[in-house]
Design a protein around this motif. Structure first.
Motif, PDB file in Angstrom:
ATOM      1  N   GLU A 103     -51.789 -43.917 -50.472  1.00  8.56           N
ATOM      2  CA  GLU A 103     -50.530 -44.207 -49.782  1.00  8.56           C
ATOM      3  C   GLU A 103     -50.721 -44.555 -48.306  1.00  8.56           C
ATOM      4  O   GLU A 103     -49.738 -44.870 -47.628  1.00  8.56           O
ATOM      5  CB  GLU A 103     -49.566 -43.016 -49.928  1.00  8.56           C
ATOM      6  CG  GLU A 103     -49.056 -42.850 -51.354  1.00  8.56           C
ATOM      7  CD  GLU A 103     -48.074 -41.691 -51.528  1.00  8.56           C
ATOM      8  OE1 GLU A 103     -47.502 -41.597 -52.612  1.00  8.56           O
ATOM      9  OE2 GLU A 103     -47.887 -40.886 -50.600  1.00  8.56           O
ATOM     10  N   SER A 104     -51.969 -44.508 -47.826  1.00 13.20           N
ATOM     11  CA  SER A 104     -52.190 -44.767 -46.399  1.00 13.20           C
ATOM     12  C   SER A 104     -51.713 -46.165 -46.010  1.00 13.20           C
ATOM     13  O   SER A 104     -51.045 -46.356 -44.987  1.00 13.20           O
ATOM     14  CB  SER A 104     -53.672 -44.637 -46.055  1.00 13.20           C
ATOM     15  OG  SER A 104     -54.133 -43.375 -46.443  1.00 13.20           O
ATOM     16  N   GLY A 105     -52.067 -47.147 -46.829  1.00  5.65           N
ATOM     17  CA  GLY A 105     -51.694 -48.533 -46.519  1.00  5.65           C
ATOM     18  C   GLY A 105     -50.185 -48.737 -46.497  1.00  5.65           C
ATOM     19  O   GLY A 105     -49.686 -49.625 -45.792  1.00  5.65           O
ATOM     20  N   ASN A 106     -49.455 -47.931 -47.261  1.00  6.35           N
ATOM     21  CA  ASN A 106     -47.987 -48.093 -47.293  1.00  6.35           C
ATOM     22  C   ASN A 106     -47.380 -47.838 -45.917  1.00  6.35           C
ATOM     23  O   ASN A 106     -46.409 -48.483 -45.521  1.00  6.35           O
ATOM     24  CB  ASN A 106     -47.358 -47.123 -48.299  1.00  6.35           C
ATOM     25  CG  ASN A 106     -47.872 -47.341 -49.704  1.00  6.35           C
ATOM     26  OD1 ASN A 106     -48.509 -48.347 -49.977  1.00  6.35           O
ATOM     27  ND2 ASN A 106     -47.611 -46.399 -50.589  1.00  6.35           N
ATOM     28  N   VAL A 107     -47.960 -46.852 -45.212  1.00  8.09           N
ATOM     29  CA  VAL A 107     -47.441 -46.505 -43.886  1.00  8.09           C
ATOM     30  C   VAL A 107     -47.656 -47.684 -42.934  1.00  8.09           C
ATOM     31  O   VAL A 107     -46.731 -48.122 -42.240  1.00  8.09           O
ATOM     32  CB  VAL A 107     -48.131 -45.234 -43.340  1.00  8.09           C
ATOM     33  CG1 VAL A 107     -47.658 -44.922 -41.931  1.00  8.09           C
ATOM     34  CG2 VAL A 107     -47.884 -44.051 -44.274  1.00  8.09           C
ATOM     35  N   GLU A 108     -48.894 -48.219 -42.938  1.00  8.93           N
ATOM     36  CA  GLU A 108     -49.198 -49.363 -42.059  1.00  8.93           C
ATOM     37  C   GLU A 108     -48.275 -50.535 -42.379  1.00  8.93           C
ATOM     38  O   GLU A 108     -47.802 -51.227 -41.483  1.00  8.93           O
ATOM     39  CB  GLU A 108     -50.661 -49.794 -42.244  1.00  8.93           C
ATOM     40  CG  GLU A 108     -51.659 -48.807 -41.653  1.00  8.93           C
ATOM     41  CD  GLU A 108     -52.993 -48.832 -42.369  1.00  8.93           C
ATOM     42  OE1 GLU A 108     -53.420 -49.923 -42.803  1.00  8.93           O
ATOM     43  OE2 GLU A 108     -53.600 -47.749 -42.507  1.00  8.93           O
ATOM     44  N   TYR A 109     -48.028 -50.743 -43.655  1.00 14.24           N
ATOM     45  CA  TYR A 109     -47.186 -51.865 -44.098  1.00 14.24           C
ATOM     46  C   TYR A 109     -45.754 -51.719 -43.558  1.00 14.24           C
ATOM     47  O   TYR A 109     -45.232 -52.612 -42.893  1.00 14.24           O
ATOM     48  CB  TYR A 109     -47.197 -51.891 -45.627  1.00 14.24           C
ATOM     49  CG  TYR A 109     -46.374 -52.966 -46.277  1.00 14.24           C
ATOM     50  CD1 TYR A 109     -46.737 -54.305 -46.171  1.00 14.24           C
ATOM     51  CD2 TYR A 109     -45.245 -52.638 -47.026  1.00 14.24           C
ATOM     52  CE1 TYR A 109     -45.982 -55.292 -46.801  1.00 14.24           C
ATOM     53  CE2 TYR A 109     -44.495 -53.618 -47.659  1.00 14.24           C
ATOM     54  CZ  TYR A 109     -44.872 -54.948 -47.538  1.00 14.24           C
ATOM     55  OH  TYR A 109     -44.125 -55.911 -48.160  1.00 14.24           O
ATOM     56  N   VAL A 110     -45.155 -50.555 -43.793  1.00  8.49           N
ATOM     57  CA  VAL A 110     -43.752 -50.339 -43.393  1.00  8.49           C
ATOM     58  C   VAL A 110     -43.615 -50.380 -41.866  1.00  8.49           C
ATOM     59  O   VAL A 110     -42.728 -51.052 -41.322  1.00  8.49           O
ATOM     60  CB  VAL A 110     -43.239 -48.979 -43.945  1.00  8.49           C
ATOM     61  CG1 VAL A 110     -41.900 -48.588 -43.330  1.00  8.49           C
ATOM     62  CG2 VAL A 110     -43.124 -49.035 -45.458  1.00  8.49           C
ATOM     63  N   VAL A 111     -44.524 -49.687 -41.186  1.00  6.21           N
ATOM     64  CA  VAL A 111     -44.437 -49.615 -39.719  1.00  6.21           C
ATOM     65  C   VAL A 111     -44.784 -50.971 -39.103  1.00  6.21           C
ATOM     66  O   VAL A 111     -44.078 -51.476 -38.233  1.00  6.21           O
ATOM     67  CB  VAL A 111     -45.370 -48.497 -39.173  1.00  6.21           C
ATOM     68  CG1 VAL A 111     -45.366 -48.476 -37.659  1.00  6.21           C
ATOM     69  CG2 VAL A 111     -44.946 -47.138 -39.736  1.00  6.21           C
ATOM     70  N   GLY A 112     -45.860 -51.584 -39.617  1.00  2.00           N
ATOM     71  CA  GLY A 112     -46.306 -52.873 -39.083  1.00  2.00           C
ATOM     72  C   GLY A 112     -45.248 -53.954 -39.233  1.00  2.00           C
ATOM     73  O   GLY A 112     -45.140 -54.841 -38.395  1.00  2.00           O
ATOM     74  N   GLU A 113     -44.462 -53.878 -40.283  1.00  2.03           N
ATOM     75  CA  GLU A 113     -43.431 -54.891 -40.513  1.00  2.03           C
ATOM     76  C   GLU A 113     -42.105 -54.541 -39.847  1.00  2.03           C
ATOM     77  O   GLU A 113     -41.133 -55.275 -39.954  1.00  2.03           O
ATOM     78  CB  GLU A 113     -43.200 -55.087 -42.030  1.00  2.03           C
ATOM     79  CG  GLU A 113     -44.401 -55.619 -42.790  1.00  2.03           C
ATOM     80  CD  GLU A 113     -44.680 -57.105 -42.523  1.00  2.03           C
ATOM     81  OE1 GLU A 113     -43.837 -57.765 -41.887  1.00  2.03           O
ATOM     82  OE2 GLU A 113     -45.744 -57.584 -42.950  1.00  2.03           O
ATOM     83  N   GLY A 114     -42.050 -53.400 -39.179  1.00  2.00           N
ATOM     84  CA  GLY A 114     -40.843 -53.040 -38.417  1.00  2.00           C
ATOM     85  C   GLY A 114     -39.723 -52.431 -39.250  1.00  2.00           C
ATOM     86  O   GLY A 114     -38.600 -52.276 -38.776  1.00  2.00           O
TER      87      GLY A 114
END
Ligand code: UDP
Length: 395
Positions: free
Chosen positions: A312-323
């Motif tokens: 699930e680590s990548g999910n955090v980067e995805y959601v946060v990175g996309e605003g």
């Protein structure tokens, strides 16, 4: 797959109730299949652990909520096994213990197409069946950091939710022509909600006059939900709180005994998640791919409080990175994030806009059409009077 009509094509979904996301993805595709091809395709779901694993592995869905209680250990398992060579060796070691029970399960079902929505179904089932088998499609339900077990060169098609997941598939040896980026399938209710926020609140008996925060810990009600809920209540924000504790009965019982200062609504496992997401304004959740994708489709900004290391680590980067959301791994940071959005509605609207931008509302339908094409059911045979949820294949 006992009661399908002779002229129906049969799809067997391989999933497991390890968490809630694999079931939700399978059900979303099935809903789309029955909507698009009513009566032409029969579907059935098999829990790969409960029905195809030997004892005691068949208890995996019951162990899963306990196993993820120690995220570091889970993460270590993820990283140690996440390599093609290593995963192959582990699988080769485990295969002699599982193939007979997989064979027994397969003998109970016949189908024209397998759809796997669970990473641990791919290799053991493909090895057990060998070359002489129906087509086999994998639908990856991890958004970004998908484990190597998702990817097997032997599949006929691998459907992934994002471009990053496609890159993982290619790095794991799948040829480009076998990988298709479509999106993570979610139920129609998230993509075409019935009614608006006001109607959803009316239906659920929730107050109209305040912002509502939705707190969820995946299908199993995981994470420090009680601690977070108490912190939100103590912060005396201008909002109310809806807590969905999923299958975690103990958590629900604890929450029900608390005397809350602010309007707070405690629920167990709900079957109408689209209504709750439509009715609320901010989601506070663990970084489960299913819940995140549902929120994106309905346009609900997200505060993520925990993630399983690895998957699930990548999910955090995805959601946060996309605003579309923020990472707030402590109750204090959750309160700060909530205050910021509640006091600055323009920031909340901005996050909502980004969530909607990431939505892929056609994913389930597009996957259904892709599967139908594999079964040689072409669009001209689309049922004109399709109805959602009509299942021709109840066991
Ligand atoms: N879910 C649900 N009812 C509940 C709690 C969760 O239907 O009361 C669903 C949720 O909508 C999502 C899934 O369970 O589809 C959870 O999947 P996710 O990938 O977010 O996390 P997991 O539980 O698999 O770790």
């Amino acid at each position: 797959m006992n009661k399908s009509a002779p002229d129906q094509a049969r799809i067997l979904f391989l999933f497991s109730d390890t968490g809630g996301g694999h079931r939700s993805a399978a059900e979303a595709i099935i809903e789309a299949l029955h909507h698009e091809y009513a009566g032409r395709i029969a579907t059935e779901m098999v829990d790969i652990f409960r029905e195809a694993a030997p004892r005691p592995l068949n208890h995996m869905p019951d162990w899963y909520p306990k196993m993820v209680l120690v995220p570091q250990a889970w993460g270590a398992g993820f990283y140690l096994s996440n390599g093609r060579g290593r995963y192959h060796i582990i699988s080769a070691g485990a295969f002699p213990y599982v193939y007979k029970s997989i064979q027994r399960m397969l003998a109970r079902y016949t189908c024209d197409l397998f759809v796997s929505v669970h990473p641990l179904a791919n290799l053991p089932f493909l090895w057990t069946m060998g070359k002489n088998r129906p087509p086999f499609v994998t639908v990856v339900t991890d958004l970004v950091s998908a484990h190597t077990s998702w990817f097997n060169k032997g599949v006929d098609l691998c459907i992934v939710p994002t471009e990053i997941a496609r890159q993982h598939a290619l790095r794991n040896g799948l040829p480009p022509e076998k990988v298709k980026v479509i999106g993570l399938p979610v139920a129609r209710g998230f993509c075409q909600p019935e009614g608006d926020k006001k109607q959803a609140r009316e239906k659920l008996g929730l107050p109209q006059e305040m912002r509502l925060i939705l707190l969820i810990g995946g299908g199993e009600g995981m994470g420090p939900i009680e601690e977070i809920a108490r912190a939100i209540d103590a912060a005396e924000l201008s909002s109310g709180l809806v807590i969905i504790s999923g299958r975690n009965q103990t958590l629900k019982q604890h929450l029900e005994l608390i005397r809350w200062r602010r309007p707070t609504f405690v629920l167990g496992f709900v079957r109408n998640m689209p209504d709750y997401m439509l009715a609320t304004d901010i989601l506070v959740s663990k970084a489960g791919p299913g819940t995140i994708t549902e929120a994106l489709n309905i346009g609900l900004p997200i505060i993520l409080y925990s993630r399983l290391p690895g998957q699930e680590s990548g999910n955090v980067e995805y959601v946060v990175g996309e605003g579309a959301g923020v990472w707030a791994p402590t109750p204090e940071r959750i309160i700060t994030a909530l205050k910021r959005w509640l006091e600055h509605p323009e920031l909340l609207h901005e996050a909502t806009r980004h969530a909607r931008r990431l939505a892929r509302p056609q994913a389930a339908r597009e996957i259904a059409r892709t599967l139908a094409l594999i079964l040689n059911i072409n669009p001209s045979q689309l049922a004109s009077t399709a109805s959602v949820g009509q299942s021709p294949t109840e066991k």
